[in-house]
Design a protein around this motif. Structure first.
Motif, PDB file in Angstrom:
ATOM      1  N   PRO A 181       0.799  -1.234   0.000  1.00  0.00           N
ATOM      2  CA  PRO A 181       0.000   0.000   0.000  1.00  0.00           C
ATOM      3  C   PRO A 181       0.832   1.284   0.000  1.00  0.00           C
ATOM      4  O   PRO A 181       0.497   2.231  -0.716  1.00  0.00           O
ATOM      5  CB  PRO A 181      -0.828  -0.120   1.282  1.00  0.00           C
ATOM      6  N   ILE A 182       1.927   1.307   0.748  1.00  0.00           N
ATOM      7  CA  ILE A 182       2.721   2.550   0.824  1.00  0.00           C
ATOM      8  C   ILE A 182       3.384   2.852  -0.522  1.00  0.00           C
ATOM      9  O   ILE A 182       3.501   3.998  -0.949  1.00  0.00           O
ATOM     10  CB  ILE A 182       3.757   2.484   1.970  1.00  0.00           C
ATOM     11  N   ILE A 183       3.774   1.784  -1.239  1.00  0.00           N
ATOM     12  CA  ILE A 183       4.381   1.953  -2.563  1.00  0.00           C
ATOM     13  C   ILE A 183       3.310   2.357  -3.581  1.00  0.00           C
ATOM     14  O   ILE A 183       3.559   3.179  -4.469  1.00  0.00           O
ATOM     15  CB  ILE A 183       5.066   0.644  -3.018  1.00  0.00           C
ATOM     16  N   VAL A 184       2.110   1.768  -3.426  1.00  0.00           N
ATOM     17  CA  VAL A 184       0.993   2.158  -4.295  1.00  0.00           C
ATOM     18  C   VAL A 184       0.763   3.663  -4.204  1.00  0.00           C
ATOM     19  O   VAL A 184       0.639   4.354  -5.220  1.00  0.00           O
ATOM     20  CB  VAL A 184      -0.299   1.377  -3.913  1.00  0.00           C
ATOM     21  N   ASP A 185       0.757   4.187  -2.972  1.00  0.00           N
ATOM     22  CA  ASP A 185       0.517   5.625  -2.796  1.00  0.00           C
ATOM     23  C   ASP A 185       1.636   6.463  -3.426  1.00  0.00           C
ATOM     24  O   ASP A 185       1.386   7.507  -4.019  1.00  0.00           O
ATOM     25  CB  ASP A 185       0.372   5.963  -1.305  1.00  0.00           C
ATOM     26  N   GLU A 186       2.886   5.969  -3.295  1.00  0.00           N
ATOM     27  CA  GLU A 186       4.023   6.694  -3.869  1.00  0.00           C
ATOM     28  C   GLU A 186       3.922   6.723  -5.403  1.00  0.00           C
ATOM     29  O   GLU A 186       4.130   7.766  -6.031  1.00  0.00           O
ATOM     30  CB  GLU A 186       5.299   5.968  -3.442  1.00  0.00           C
ATOM     31  N   LEU A 187       3.578   5.567  -5.974  1.00  0.00           N
ATOM     32  CA  LEU A 187       3.457   5.507  -7.434  1.00  0.00           C
ATOM     33  C   LEU A 187       2.282   6.347  -7.933  1.00  0.00           C
ATOM     34  O   LEU A 187       2.389   7.030  -8.961  1.00  0.00           O
ATOM     35  CB  LEU A 187       3.265   4.061  -7.879  1.00  0.00           C
ATOM     36  N   LEU A 188       1.172   6.291  -7.197  1.00  0.00           N
ATOM     37  CA  LEU A 188       0.005   7.089  -7.599  1.00  0.00           C
ATOM     38  C   LEU A 188       0.339   8.576  -7.596  1.00  0.00           C
ATOM     39  O   LEU A 188      -0.075   9.313  -8.498  1.00  0.00           O
ATOM     40  CB  LEU A 188      -1.175   6.827  -6.661  1.00  0.00           C
ATOM     41  N   ALA A 189       1.108   9.003  -6.588  1.00  0.00           N
ATOM     42  CA  ALA A 189       1.492  10.421  -6.526  1.00  0.00           C
ATOM     43  C   ALA A 189       2.358  10.785  -7.731  1.00  0.00           C
ATOM     44  O   ALA A 189       2.187  11.850  -8.343  1.00  0.00           O
ATOM     45  CB  ALA A 189       2.232  10.702  -5.225  1.00  0.00           C
ATOM     46  N   ALA A 190       3.263   9.870  -8.113  1.00  0.00           N
ATOM     47  CA  ALA A 190       4.112  10.123  -9.280  1.00  0.00           C
ATOM     48  C   ALA A 190       3.263  10.143 -10.554  1.00  0.00           C
ATOM     49  O   ALA A 190       3.431  11.029 -11.405  1.00  0.00           O
ATOM     50  CB  ALA A 190       5.196   9.052  -9.374  1.00  0.00           C
ATOM     51  N   LEU A 191       2.340   9.196 -10.681  1.00  0.00           N
ATOM     52  CA  LEU A 191       1.494   9.151 -11.886  1.00  0.00           C
ATOM     53  C   LEU A 191       0.631  10.405 -11.984  1.00  0.00           C
ATOM     54  O   LEU A 191       0.425  10.949 -13.074  1.00  0.00           O
ATOM     55  CB  LEU A 191       0.616   7.902 -11.885  1.00  0.00           C
ATOM     56  N   ARG A 192       0.159  10.871 -10.829  1.00  0.00           N
ATOM     57  CA  ARG A 192      -0.651  12.088 -10.843  1.00  0.00           C
ATOM     58  C   ARG A 192       0.172  13.258 -11.384  1.00  0.00           C
ATOM     59  O   ARG A 192      -0.297  14.037 -12.212  1.00  0.00           O
ATOM     60  CB  ARG A 192      -1.146  12.408  -9.424  1.00  0.00           C
ATOM     61  N   ARG A 193       1.436  13.346 -10.938  1.00  0.00           N
ATOM     62  CA  ARG A 193       2.288  14.434 -11.430  1.00  0.00           C
ATOM     63  C   ARG A 193       2.528  14.299 -12.935  1.00  0.00           C
ATOM     64  O   ARG A 193       2.495  15.272 -13.677  1.00  0.00           O
ATOM     65  CB  ARG A 193       3.631  14.445 -10.682  1.00  0.00           C
ATOM     66  N   ILE A 194       2.731  13.057 -13.374  1.00  0.00           N
ATOM     67  CA  ILE A 194       3.040  12.830 -14.794  1.00  0.00           C
ATOM     68  C   ILE A 194       1.852  13.191 -15.683  1.00  0.00           C
ATOM     69  O   ILE A 194       2.010  13.868 -16.693  1.00  0.00           O
ATOM     70  CB  ILE A 194       3.476  11.366 -15.014  1.00  0.00           C
ATOM     71  N   VAL A 195       0.646  12.758 -15.287  1.00  0.00           N
ATOM     72  CA  VAL A 195      -0.495  12.991 -16.177  1.00  0.00           C
ATOM     73  C   VAL A 195      -1.180  14.335 -15.949  1.00  0.00           C
ATOM     74  O   VAL A 195      -1.707  14.906 -16.905  1.00  0.00           O
ATOM     75  CB  VAL A 195      -1.547  11.842 -16.137  1.00  0.00           C
ATOM     76  N   THR A 196      -1.178  14.852 -14.719  1.00  0.00           N
ATOM     77  CA  THR A 196      -1.878  16.128 -14.520  1.00  0.00           C
ATOM     78  C   THR A 196      -0.928  17.314 -14.642  1.00  0.00           C
ATOM     79  O   THR A 196      -1.154  18.194 -15.468  1.00  0.00           O
ATOM     80  CB  THR A 196      -2.651  16.166 -13.171  1.00  0.00           C
ATOM     81  N   GLU A 197       0.180  17.318 -13.888  1.00  0.00           N
ATOM     82  CA  GLU A 197       1.077  18.478 -13.951  1.00  0.00           C
ATOM     83  C   GLU A 197       1.884  18.514 -15.245  1.00  0.00           C
ATOM     84  O   GLU A 197       2.017  19.556 -15.875  1.00  0.00           O
ATOM     85  CB  GLU A 197       2.011  18.499 -12.735  1.00  0.00           C
ATOM     86  N   GLU A 198       2.437  17.351 -15.630  1.00  0.00           N
ATOM     87  CA  GLU A 198       3.250  17.312 -16.854  1.00  0.00           C
ATOM     88  C   GLU A 198       2.370  17.246 -18.099  1.00  0.00           C
ATOM     89  O   GLU A 198       2.822  17.523 -19.208  1.00  0.00           O
ATOM     90  CB  GLU A 198       4.181  16.090 -16.846  1.00  0.00           C
ATOM     91  N   GLY A 199       1.123  16.796 -17.919  1.00  0.00           N
ATOM     92  CA  GLY A 199       0.185  16.746 -19.039  1.00  0.00           C
ATOM     93  C   GLY A 199       0.523  15.705 -20.097  1.00  0.00           C
ATOM     94  O   GLY A 199       0.142  15.835 -21.259  1.00  0.00           O
ATOM     95  N   LEU A 200       1.239  14.653 -19.683  1.00  0.00           N
ATOM     96  CA  LEU A 200       1.557  13.584 -20.636  1.00  0.00           C
ATOM     97  C   LEU A 200       0.308  12.720 -20.863  1.00  0.00           C
ATOM     98  O   LEU A 200      -0.351  12.315 -19.908  1.00  0.00           O
ATOM     99  CB  LEU A 200       2.709  12.723 -20.074  1.00  0.00           C
TER     100      LEU A 200
END
Ligand SMILES: Nc1ncnc2c1ncn2[C@@H]1O[C@H](COP(=O)(O)OP(=O)(O)O)[C@@H](O)[C@H]1O
Ligand SMILES: [Mg+2]
Length: 232
Positions: free
Chosen positions: A164-183
């Motif tokens: 679960p803790i890794i899931v949250d870390e990856l989700l935070a990274a994916l959120r940055r990639i798709v929302t902030e970076e707009g990929l």
């Protein structure tokens, strides 16, 4: 014609077997799509068909207006399709850093940008692929796909089997990639409620067909429909 990805009447499978049943799908620049569905629905087959590793029977795939239906996987990668396969497929006998640089192309994502996104990979930069935990392998698989500087990132169950803790870390990274970076990204996921808050659109596959296409928000706001479509 302004779609980044446009799939029309696509039938793909494995040798004679037809798994996808006339899929129509489009994704605009900077958009993200959650690809949902029960086990065996055809999610991996659809991702693999965009990558070019299934048998093509019918239909077309366009990337930025170019017909890529007949291109080989490495030609599609060169045109901007980044792939994080369900099996991760990292190079086990190469170091973390060698994995990252093996297929790199110039652009916004370089080694230091990936290390900023995943500090754990920097700590492990000299470790071999086979010395990494499952979570670190998944971060490396995502980092390696980013190093290709893709136009479209395909992620096949990136959270599968992780703590679960890794899931949250990856989700935070994916959120940055798709929302902030707009990929632009297509994310296959079993845990719909984890991924829908990150994505713009959603489709649910059932037996190789699209059972539902909706905005991610609409699907999140209709849990009964979501459960009915995804229940085993
Ligand atoms: N390599 C393969 N050869 C033949 N059939 C396959 C292969 N991989 C998957 N299938 C079949 O294709 C269907 C869809 O599988 P898949 O795309 O892996 O589903 P999902 O990713 O949604 O769980 C299943 O019926 C599965 O048995
Ligand atoms: Mg799958």
């Amino acid at each position: 014609m302004s779609d980044l990805l446009r799939i029309e009447q696509l039938i793909c499978g494995y040798d004679e077997a037809q798994v996808l049943a006339r899929i129509d799908l489009s994704l605009a620049q900077g958009q993200s799509l959650a690809l949902l569905g029960r086990n065996g629905a055809g999610k991996t087959t659809l991702i693999n068909s965009i990558v070019g590793v299934t048998t093509h029977h019918h239909g077309t795939i366009h990337l930025k207006g170019e017909d890529i239906t007949r291109l080989r996987p490495e030609q599609r990668a060169a045109r901007g399709i980044g792939w994080v396969p369900q099996e991760r497929n990292i190079f086990r006998s190469l170091t973390v850093e060698e994995n990252l640089t093996a297929s790199a192309r110039p652009g916004r994502w370089d080694v230091s940008a990936v290390y900023t996104m995943f500090p754990r990979l920097q700590e492990r930069r000299r470790n071999l692929g086979n010395q990494l935990s499952g979570g670190e392998q998944q971060m490396l698989a995502v980092g390696r796909a980013l190093m290709l500087n893709p136009k479209l990132l395909l992620l096949d169950e990136p959270l599968e089997g992780l703590a679960p803790i890794i899931v949250d870390e990856l989700l935070a990274a994916l959120r940055r990639i798709v929302t902030e970076e707009g990929l632009a990204a297509i994310i296959v996921e079993q845990k719909a409620r984890k991924i829908l808050p990150l994505t713009d659109e959603a489709i649910v596959l059932n037996r190789g067909s699209i059972a539902l296409a909706a905005s991610a928000k609409a699907l999140l706001e209709n849990p009964a429909q979501l459960d009915a479509l995804l229940a085993i």
